[in-house]
Enzyme design. Sequence first.
Site, PDB file in Angstrom:
ATOM      1  N   ILE A 101       0.834  -1.199   0.000  1.00  0.00           N
ATOM      2  CA  ILE A 101       0.000   0.000   0.000  1.00  0.00           C
ATOM      3  C   ILE A 101       0.870   1.251   0.000  1.00  0.00           C
ATOM      4  CG2 ILE A 101      -0.203  -0.125   2.527  1.00  0.00           C
ATOM      5  CD1 ILE A 101      -3.065   1.046   2.245  1.00  0.00           C
ATOM      6  N   CYS A 102       0.312   2.344  -0.513  1.00  0.00           N
ATOM      7  CA  CYS A 102       0.934   3.659  -0.495  1.00  0.00           C
ATOM      8  C   CYS A 102       2.152   3.685  -1.417  1.00  0.00           C
ATOM      9  CB  CYS A 102       1.259   4.051   0.946  1.00  0.00           C
ATOM     10  SG  CYS A 102       1.721   5.782   1.186  1.00  0.00           S
ATOM     11  N   ALA A 103       3.320   3.971  -0.909  1.00  0.00           N
ATOM     12  CA  ALA A 103       4.532   4.016  -1.725  1.00  0.00           C
ATOM     13  C   ALA A 103       5.118   2.633  -1.976  1.00  0.00           C
ATOM     14  CB  ALA A 103       5.584   4.900  -1.043  1.00  0.00           C
ATOM     15  N   TYR A 123       0.248   5.228  -4.099  1.00  0.00           N
ATOM     16  CA  TYR A 123       0.047   6.606  -3.670  1.00  0.00           C
ATOM     17  C   TYR A 123       0.086   7.515  -4.902  1.00  0.00           C
ATOM     18  CZ  TYR A 123       0.289  10.848  -0.934  1.00  0.00           C
ATOM     19  OH  TYR A 123      -0.002  12.061  -0.399  1.00  0.00           O
TER      20      TYR A 123
END
Length: 182
Positions: A101-103, A123
């Site tokens: 998740i995210c970066a 992200y």
Amino acid sequence: MGKKALIILADGFEEIEAVSCIDILRRSGAEVVVAGLRNKEVKASRGLVVVADTTLDKAGNLFDALILPGGSLGAKNLSSSERVKNLILEAAAKNKVIAAICASPAIVLAPLGILRNRSATCYPGMENYFEKSTSFKNEPVVIDGNIITSRGAGTAFLFALAIAEKMGSPEKRKQIEKDTAL
């Protein structure tokens, strides 16, 4: 459910992304092992210190799902670990669930070729790190085979639910949604 998830925390991880997964997966009946990349005490992106169950060196590699929370610094720290890279490649070879998740999809998974010829999200703005063969989807959660990716802190709950369901329990997911008033 009886399946095992390994969540790796590196200094700079995004708190909500990790804690949502820990909570939801434990509610679903999964055995969740939280491993600190280098130490049991891991400092998150907003200063919260979390005490992991163990360190990555002691966690072993017997798991059904590998979960990589984001946070820019957390993802960079994960990507710098040869042990993390090897666990990801082993999990991919065995078709285990790999969730980032995210970066982390862009910084940790993409350089290893894990997202090659797959659909994924990350992200906003980090999709520039994806290979041309990766189909970026501007969606909260993207599931492509055994790979689950998500946007960031705001999608962490949905990400955790998707992992719980992928680990074998659509019914548990529905129950958790009901119990948490989603």
